[in-house]
Design a protein around this motif. Structure first.
Motif, short mmCIF file in Angstrom:
data_model
loop_
_atom_site.label_atom_id
_atom_site.label_comp_id
_atom_site.label_asym_id
_atom_site.label_seq_id
_atom_site.Cartn_x
_atom_site.Cartn_y
_atom_site.Cartn_z
N ASP A 141 7.26 -37.86 -5.52
CA ASP A 141 7.21 -38.03 -4.06
C ASP A 141 6.71 -39.41 -3.64
N LEU A 142 6.15 -40.18 -4.59
CA LEU A 142 5.63 -41.50 -4.24
C LEU A 142 6.75 -42.48 -3.89
N GLY A 143 7.94 -42.24 -4.41
CA GLY A 143 9.08 -43.07 -4.01
C GLY A 143 9.45 -44.12 -5.02
N GLU A 144 10.45 -44.93 -4.64
CA GLU A 144 11.09 -45.84 -5.57
C GLU A 144 10.23 -47.04 -5.94
N ASP A 145 9.12 -47.28 -5.26
CA ASP A 145 8.23 -48.36 -5.66
C ASP A 145 7.52 -48.07 -6.97
N TYR A 146 7.55 -46.83 -7.41
CA TYR A 146 6.76 -46.42 -8.57
C TYR A 146 7.62 -45.96 -9.74
N GLY A 147 8.91 -45.78 -9.53
CA GLY A 147 9.78 -45.33 -10.61
C GLY A 147 11.24 -45.42 -10.22
N ASP A 148 12.09 -45.40 -11.23
CA ASP A 148 13.53 -45.53 -11.03
C ASP A 148 14.24 -44.28 -11.53
N ALA A 149 15.11 -43.74 -10.72
CA ALA A 149 15.91 -42.60 -11.15
C ALA A 149 16.79 -43.02 -12.33
N VAL A 150 16.81 -42.22 -13.38
CA VAL A 150 17.57 -42.55 -14.58
C VAL A 150 18.27 -41.30 -15.10
N ARG A 151 19.14 -41.52 -16.08
CA ARG A 151 19.81 -40.42 -16.76
C ARG A 151 19.53 -40.54 -18.25
N ALA A 152 19.39 -39.40 -18.90
CA ALA A 152 19.20 -39.41 -20.35
C ALA A 152 20.48 -39.84 -21.05
N ALA A 153 20.34 -40.37 -22.25
CA ALA A 153 21.50 -40.70 -23.06
C ALA A 153 22.27 -39.43 -23.41
N ALA A 154 23.57 -39.60 -23.63
CA ALA A 154 24.41 -38.49 -24.08
C ALA A 154 24.40 -38.53 -25.61
N PHE A 155 23.62 -37.65 -26.21
CA PHE A 155 23.47 -37.66 -27.66
C PHE A 155 24.60 -36.88 -28.33
N PRO A 156 25.04 -37.32 -29.51
CA PRO A 156 26.14 -36.62 -30.18
C PRO A 156 25.78 -35.23 -30.69
N ARG A 157 24.49 -35.00 -30.97
CA ARG A 157 24.06 -33.69 -31.47
C ARG A 157 22.75 -33.32 -30.82
N ALA A 158 22.40 -32.06 -30.90
CA ALA A 158 21.11 -31.58 -30.40
C ALA A 158 20.66 -30.43 -31.30
N ILE A 159 19.81 -30.77 -32.28
CA ILE A 159 19.31 -29.78 -33.24
C ILE A 159 17.83 -29.58 -32.98
N LEU A 160 17.45 -28.40 -32.59
CA LEU A 160 16.05 -28.11 -32.27
C LEU A 160 15.23 -28.08 -33.55
N ARG A 161 14.24 -28.95 -33.62
CA ARG A 161 13.39 -29.04 -34.81
C ARG A 161 11.98 -28.51 -34.56
N PHE A 162 11.52 -28.56 -33.32
CA PHE A 162 10.16 -28.09 -33.02
C PHE A 162 10.10 -27.73 -31.56
N ARG A 163 9.62 -26.53 -31.28
CA ARG A 163 9.33 -26.14 -29.90
C ARG A 163 7.93 -25.55 -29.88
N ASN A 164 7.14 -26.02 -28.96
CA ASN A 164 5.74 -25.64 -28.88
C ASN A 164 5.59 -24.50 -27.89
N ASP A 165 5.77 -23.28 -28.38
CA ASP A 165 5.70 -22.14 -27.47
C ASP A 165 4.28 -21.87 -26.97
N ARG A 166 3.28 -22.31 -27.73
CA ARG A 166 1.90 -22.17 -27.23
C ARG A 166 1.73 -22.99 -25.94
N ALA A 167 2.17 -24.23 -25.99
CA ALA A 167 2.07 -25.07 -24.81
C ALA A 167 3.01 -24.59 -23.72
N ALA A 168 4.20 -24.16 -24.10
CA ALA A 168 5.19 -23.71 -23.12
C ALA A 168 4.67 -22.51 -22.33
N ALA A 169 3.93 -21.62 -23.00
CA ALA A 169 3.41 -20.44 -22.32
C ALA A 169 2.42 -20.82 -21.22
#
Length: 462
Positions: free
Chosen positions: A15-43
């Motif tokens: 909400d602070l606006g564009e003086d503090y950050g720039d809208a971006v898009r993530a790279a389009a990666f060729p693969r996405a293999i889940l190696r670690f998910r922290n369900d303790r933190a996610a909970a």
């Protein structure tokens, strides 16, 4: 599946606006293999109910979570090895989301290796898989040792071959997501000050004060600085008590909540060595183990300088001068906690810290850092265990006699904790570099994640 009812989105920094950050898009990666998910933190933030496919969609492809506006690359400057750099900012990461945890704290989901941004400066914006593995291991170990730390939330392998000058290439790629209590850095304030934007400084101060240090009165720059000084002193003390070397304590790697984050060339001490450095490029030992408190204080003075347009100079100086006494208090408290004993007062507590460091120093390479705290947890209650263990011969010196006297003055704190499985074994869990390299070698050579997963399980046990 929607997030659980615990999920409470609150993208306040956005909400602070564009003086503090720039809208971006993530790279389009060729693969996405889940190696670690922290369900303790996610909970804790209501995201543990996501399926693996949904997890990958949000943390590998970065589809916005409900109530989140989409990622922004945060703007900041900073001193890097004490040289000011106005060309920083999130160059391979972004702020992906903010939400309240179950305790009501506002937490960030920030990325590392998510692609290029306006602040990439020609770099590829990627993260090596080895770097991601190392960050997960560092965060898990630090959390176990009681250091205020960000948490590795997700690690997804992304299927690219990266060229790096400081490790064998091509090497595998990944994108990391960390859960952190703020990514507002000292350098975020430095940028506004450098640009002469008092209005931006005022906005940042109020945002950071109200969000992370609400006990400070509105507009109180010195009070805000004092709160950051206190939190940073605690962090530095706990790094030292953990035998941890961050490696790169630039002002863009320290934040306003005093929480450790961004683990690049970190190390844990193999044994007591004040000049031990973690980064091969730290040729002058600026961020060596024993110089970390000095480095944090220097960075705080830069934050204080950035806040000068908003506060009284003497009050800001007084806030900075609180670092030394706060660090000593926090170091005593951290050593007592690591040794599992109660405070007996400043003099006796300081004797114990001094005696522990003297014993570690005299023991040399044979006296590794972590085993001392393992062997003598809860003081006198561990005598039989420690004196019949693998380091019994080390506990016959004059330095040990002084340590034992200082330790046995203190009453154990909840000695029933010695019944935990971790104290039933002779050796503690450590995070020495040879083990880290062996964990990576198994992944790199055989795609064997067993040693990595087993290490995480042991760090989380009891």
């Amino acid at each position: 599946m929607p997030p659980s009812p615990v999920y409470r989105p609150e993208p306040r920094f956005f909400d602070l606006g564009e003086d503090y950050g720039d809208a971006v898009r993530a790279a389009a990666f060729p693969r996405a293999i889940l190696r670690f998910r922290n369900d303790r933190a996610a909970a804790e933030v209501g995201l543990e109910t996501l399926s693996d496919a949904e997890w990958i969609d949000h943390f590998g492809r970065f589809a916005p979570l409900p109530g989140q506006p989409g990622p922004i690359a945060m703007r900041y400057h900073g001193h890097q090895f004490r040289t000011y750099n106005p060309d920083l900012g999130d160059g391979r990461g972004f702020l992906a989301a903010q939400m309240r945890d179950s305790a009501g704290r506002l937490l960030d989901l920030g990325t590392k290796g998510s692609g290029q941004t306006p602040w990439s400066r020609g770099a590829d914006g990627r993260l090596t898989l080895k770097g991601g593995v190392r960050e997960v291991l560092a965060a898990e170990m630090l959390r176990r040792l009681g250091v205020p730390t960000s948490r590795a939330f997700s690690l997804i392998e992304t299927g690219e071959a990266l060229e790096r000058g400081d490790e064998p290439s091509p090497t595998r790629s990944a994108v990391l997501v960390r859960l952190s209590h703020s990514h507002i850095r000292f350098g975020t304030f430095q940028r506004a000050a450098y640009l002469g934007r008092k209005d931006q400084l005022e906005t940042l101060l109020e945002h950071a004060r109200s969000t992370y240090h609400p006990d400070v009165a509105p507009g109180e720059a010195a009070g805000f600085l004092a709160a950051v000084v206190s939190a940073s002193a605690r962090l530095a003390a706990r790094w030292v008590a953990a035998g941890f070397v961050h490696g790169v304590l630039n002002t863009d790697n320290l934040n306003v909540t005093g929480e450790s984050f961004d683990y690049g060339p970190w190390r844990f001490l193999p044994h007591y060595e004040p000049g031990f450095t973690a980064a091969y490029f730290d040729q002058f030992g600026l961020y060596a183990f024993a110089r970390q408190p000095e480095a944090v204080f220097w960075a705080l003075t830069q934050l204080g300088g950035a806040l000068k347009p908003l506060g009284d100079a003497q009050a800001l100086t007084d806030a900075l001068n609180g670092f030394g006494p706060a660090y000593i208090r926090e170091l005593r408290a951290a050593f007592l906690e690591r040794l599992g004993v109660l405070s007996l007062g400043e003099a006796a507590d300081q004797r114990l810290v001094d005696a522990a460091l003297a014993l570690l120093r005299e023991g040399g390479e044979a006296m590794r850092w972590e085993p001392l705290f393992h062997d003598w947890f809860a003081g006198f209650a561990s005598s039989a265990r420690a004196l019949s263990g693998p380091r019994a011969a080390l506990y016959r010196s004059k330095a040990f006699a002084d340590f034992r006297f200082a330790l046995f003055e203190h009453e154990p704190d909840r000695p029933e904790r010695l019944e935990a499985p971790r104290f039933a074994v002779a050796e503690p869990e450590e995070m020495r570099i040879d083990e880290v390299e062996a964990i990576w070698a198994a992944i790199d050579r055989d795609d064997d994640w067993g040693p990595f997963e087993a290490k995480i399980a042991r760090l989380r046990a009891d």
